[in-house]
Design an enzyme around this catalytic site. Structure first.
Site, PDB file in Angstrom:
ATOM      1  N   CYS A  27      -0.916   7.226  10.605  1.00 57.65           N
ATOM      2  CA  CYS A  27      -1.385   8.365   9.850  1.00 57.65           C
ATOM      3  C   CYS A  27      -2.336   9.351  10.658  1.00 57.65           C
ATOM      4  CB  CYS A  27      -1.918   8.093   8.318  1.00 57.65           C
ATOM      5  SG  CYS A  27      -3.558   7.135   8.515  1.00 57.65           S
ATOM      6  N   GLU A  57       4.242   4.448   3.816  1.00 63.18           N
ATOM      7  CA  GLU A  57       2.956   4.541   3.224  1.00 63.18           C
ATOM      8  C   GLU A  57       2.327   5.622   4.131  1.00 63.18           C
ATOM      9  OE1 GLU A  57      -1.444   4.076   3.547  1.00 63.18           O
ATOM     10  OE2 GLU A  57       0.195   3.504   4.881  1.00 63.18           O
ATOM     11  N   ARG A 103      -9.103   6.372  -3.123  1.00 61.23           N
ATOM     12  CA  ARG A 103      -8.254   6.402  -1.928  1.00 61.23           C
ATOM     13  C   ARG A 103      -6.920   6.910  -2.157  1.00 61.23           C
ATOM     14  NH1 ARG A 103      -9.227   3.532   2.677  1.00 61.23           N
ATOM     15  NH2 ARG A 103      -7.626   2.972   4.037  1.00 61.23           N
ATOM     16  N   ARG A 106      -3.174   7.878  -1.391  1.00 59.84           N
ATOM     17  CA  ARG A 106      -2.167   7.876  -0.231  1.00 59.84           C
ATOM     18  C   ARG A 106      -0.707   8.080  -0.943  1.00 59.84           C
ATOM     19  NH1 ARG A 106      -6.031   7.741   2.336  1.00 59.84           N
ATOM     20  NH2 ARG A 106      -6.807   6.217   3.836  1.00 59.84           N
TER      21      ARG A 106
END
Length: 358
Positions: free
Chosen positions: A80, A127, A170, A172
């Site tokens: 990422c 992800e 968080r 994502r």
């Protein structure tokens, strides 16, 4: 386990320490292939999944897709950094490319594509960071969705905040896909978000009252108090305060994140080992401290206080912080797996086909 008795087989790419895997093992899936290049992450992965009959492969770019075993589901938390806000800012400052122009990391998505193209698994789950949606004015996401669409997958995505499961903000993005010749009604909106009280840091912090057994080097003594080594040095604490004051005066939002037991943490990042500034824990009459790696494990949902089988942390604090900061929050993976399960195991799809034939 005999293949005939397996509900479904999956592969774990860019596996990290296995956050996505936890979710799909929980619904009966069997991991048949793992790829993770970092040797320290491999060490943690091996320690926590000791029964695998396959070795952990390294660099995915060096692996021929024909050598990847057949599978029903592909999992991939592809790197990422090329798309994250911090990653883009750093690369811009250094005059380096980012996103798909980053030859070392951004193009690793296309290794996912070539494996999907060759094996055509029933489904996949990817992800990444939320910033993937806006990176390069949305062009990066369009490229990704177009590539997956051309492989004949029905694709959906959703940004999910782990805060409903763990005391950490968080966000994502999760991208799912099912092959078009395997019709489903699945959408990412099927993922159930827990209702009721959201977790707070008290739920994962060491109680320091003797109610848990001391775990060296994280906690010590009869009360299992947090080791002094996690308290910031006066010099570092002074620096962080001056740094925050400087940016506040300039109208910027940079600074440390000081939190108490009743609070929710900022996002744990892979840089946490440097100074711990994004999540500092208040201490009465003392300088703040970092989270211990055990608390980070709980913050990411890999284990919980009082767990009879705590997550094994065989690496140094520095490596542990990096690993948890890069990981997928395990409870989120479990929730997504639960939503996908009926389609992966055919229990819904078979029934819907019978209805269609009637």
């Amino acid at each position: 386990m005999n293949k005939a008795t397996e509900p479904f087989r999956f592969i774990d790419l860019f596996a990290g320490i296995g956050g996505l895997r936890i979710g799909f093992e929980a619904i009966g899936g069997v991991c048949v292939f793992t790829s993770e290049w970092n040797k320290y992450s491999q060490e943690t992965y091996r320690a926590n999944f000791p029964d695998d009959d396959h070795k952990i492969e390294g660099d995915i770019t060096a692996i021929n897709e024909k050598d990847v075993p057949a599978h029903d589901l592909l999992l991939a938390g592809f790197p990422c950094q090329p798309f994250s806000i911090a990653g883009v800012s750093k690369k811009n400052a250094l005059g380096r490319a980012h996103g798909f122009a980053d030859e070392t990391q951004g193009t690793l998505f296309f290794d996912v594509v070539r494996i999907l193209r060759h094996h055509k698994p029933k489904a996949f789950l990817l992800e990444n960071v939320k910033n993937l949606l806006s990176h390069d004015k949305g062009n990066t996401m369009r490229v990704i969705l177009h590539a997956l669409d051309e492989l004949d997958y029905d694709v959906d995505y959703r940004v999910i905040d782990a805060q409903s499961w763990v005391p950490q903000h968080r966000q994502r993005i999760f991208i799912s896909g099912f092959r078009r010749d395997f019709p489903t009604n699945f959408t990412m909106e099927d993922v159930e978000i827990p209702e009721g009280r959201k977790p707070i840091l008290k739920d994962i912090l060491h109680p320091e009252d003797g109610s848990e057994i001391a775990e060296f080097p994280f906690t010590v003594g009869s009360l299992a108090e947090v080791s002094e080594k996690y308290t910031l040095t006066p010099k570092l604490w002074d620096y962080l305060q001056r740094y925050a004051a400087k940016h506040k005066a300039a109208g910027n939002g940079f600074g440390f994140g000081l939190r108490g037991p009743g609070d929710v943490a900022r996002t744990l990042s892979a840089r946490y080992y440097k100074d711990g500034s994004e999540i500092l824990i208040e201490q009465d009459g003392d300088i703040p401290r970092r989270l211990t790696p055990r608390e980070c494990s709980r913050l990411m949902g890999f284990d919980r206080p009082g767990n009879n089988r705590p997550w094994i942390i065989p690496v140094s604090d520095t490596q542990a912080y990096r690993q948890f900061g890069n990981a997928v929050a395990a409870p989120v993976a479990i929730a997504i797996a639960n939503a996908m399960e009926p389609w992966l195991t055919n229990t819904v799809a078979i029934r819907s086909r019978k209805v269609n034939r009637a």
